[in-house]
Design a protein around this motif. Structure first.
Motif, short mmCIF file in Angstrom:
data_model
loop_
_atom_site.label_atom_id
_atom_site.label_comp_id
_atom_site.label_asym_id
_atom_site.label_seq_id
_atom_site.Cartn_x
_atom_site.Cartn_y
_atom_site.Cartn_z
N THR A 97 -26.98 24.30 44.68
CA THR A 97 -26.14 23.13 44.97
C THR A 97 -25.34 22.74 43.74
O THR A 97 -25.88 22.71 42.62
N TYR A 98 -24.07 22.44 43.93
CA TYR A 98 -23.20 22.05 42.83
C TYR A 98 -22.49 20.75 43.20
O TYR A 98 -22.09 20.56 44.35
N ARG A 99 -22.36 19.87 42.23
CA ARG A 99 -21.72 18.58 42.49
C ARG A 99 -20.54 18.37 41.55
O ARG A 99 -20.66 18.56 40.33
N VAL A 100 -19.42 17.97 42.13
CA VAL A 100 -18.21 17.70 41.35
C VAL A 100 -18.13 16.21 41.01
O VAL A 100 -18.31 15.36 41.88
N LEU A 101 -17.87 15.92 39.74
CA LEU A 101 -17.63 14.55 39.30
C LEU A 101 -16.28 14.49 38.61
O LEU A 101 -15.98 15.34 37.75
N ILE A 102 -15.46 13.52 38.96
CA ILE A 102 -14.18 13.32 38.28
C ILE A 102 -14.36 12.26 37.21
O ILE A 102 -14.79 11.15 37.50
N ILE A 103 -14.04 12.62 35.98
CA ILE A 103 -14.20 11.73 34.84
C ILE A 103 -12.83 11.15 34.47
O ILE A 103 -11.88 11.92 34.26
N PRO A 104 -12.68 9.84 34.39
CA PRO A 104 -11.38 9.26 34.03
C PRO A 104 -10.98 9.64 32.61
O PRO A 104 -11.71 9.38 31.65
N SER A 105 -9.84 10.26 32.46
CA SER A 105 -9.36 10.69 31.15
C SER A 105 -7.92 11.15 31.27
O SER A 105 -7.50 11.64 32.32
#
Length: 291
Positions: A97-105
């Motif tokens: 299982t892989y999870r994508v997180l968007i980091i504000p930058s």
């Protein structure tokens, strides 16, 4: 009668060399020993990583998860997650299982982290003009997981932390500074690893869309913006953008891949996080680096 002291010319207790020179010689020797130890331990890390159980990697992911923002997936993250989920069953990673997180930058980057996390800086998403280009980048990060590059970087970071603690003490300010600085450097991947991940992504892109349109788009943009030339990439972790394009083009011709029509980005990609609360990879590395 005047006393004139005699200069001792030969005496085992008298050094004829400069103390400063001896200090530099000692420091140079110590540095050479430490480099040799690091190289040996680095090879050991590479051997261990190949045999590391998936369960243990998940435990490492707990450490990473503690430093990451925890929230319900945003619309943009759900879109990226759908692309990742469509790739995994066609790779050796199926079952994981892989999870994508968007980091504000405002920066443009993405990274694979232990525990199956794929971090994407929001600045990168604003640079892309098609779903295919986005899919290639996400597939590239899956390539790092497939080759276990993320664990090699993590392991080498731990080795550097341990060496710093031996030299300056576990609780010293110097150790803390070196650990957090060097750990972030080691978590980046080598140019060879980046090239392998590019080729892995190329194959996945062709499987998903039936063509490789969009594979070189982002690197072409980087090459157009580059004003410093190839020399600045000599010590960089990422290959020179034009070289990446050339290598991909070579592989495309070799495999007989074709370019087709690119899909538009889903409207959900517009729901990006607020960059006024920006977090960079360096901030995350400072958090997960061993104390």
């Amino acid at each position: 009668m005047k006393y004139t002291p005699k200069i001792i010319e030969e005496n085992v207790n008298v050094s004829h060399s400069s103390p400063l020179g001896e200090l530099f010689l000692l420091l140079g020797g110590l540095l050479g020993i430490m480099i040799a130890i690091y190289v040996i331990l680095g090879f050991a890390v590479d051997l261990v990583v190949k045999r590391l159980p998936v369960g243990l990697e998940q435990h490492l992911g707990v450490l990473v998860a503690a430093s990451l923002p925890q929230h319900a997936p945003t619309e943009a993250e759900a879109y990226l997650q759908e692309i990742i989920n469509s790739f995994v069953p066609t790779t050796p990673l199926k079952g994981s299982t892989y999870r994508v997180l968007i980091i504000p930058s405002s920066e443009s980057n993405a990274m694979a982290m232990p525990g199956g996390y794929i971090l994407v800086l929001s600045g990168l998403l604003k640079e892309l003009n098609s779903e295919n280009a986005l899919a290639f980048i996400l597939a590239h990060e899956l390539g790092h997981f497939a080759h276990r590059d993320h664990l090699r970087g993590f392991g080498r970071g731990l080795v550097l932390s341990a060496m710093a603690a031996v030299l300056t003490g576990a609780d010293s300010g110097v150790t803390t500074f070196l650990t957090k600085s060097l750990f972030s450097v080691e978590m980046k991947f080598s140019q060879r690893q980046e090239t392998q991940a590019d080729l892995f992504a190329l194959d996945l892109l062709n499987k998903r869309y039936g063509h490789i349109g969009g594979a070189t788009d982002f690197f072409n943009q980087l090459a157009e913006k580059d004003r410093l030339g190839r020399f600045t990439y000599f010590f960089a972790t990422h290959p020179y953008p034009k070289d990446r394009v050339d290598e991909l083009r070579r592989k495309i011709l070799e495999n007989g891949y074709t370019e087709g029509e690119k899909a538009q980005l889903d409207s959900r990609i517009k729901s990006l996080p607020d960059e006024t609360k920006a977090t960079t990879f360096k901030d995350i590395f400072r958090t997960i680096a061993p104390k």
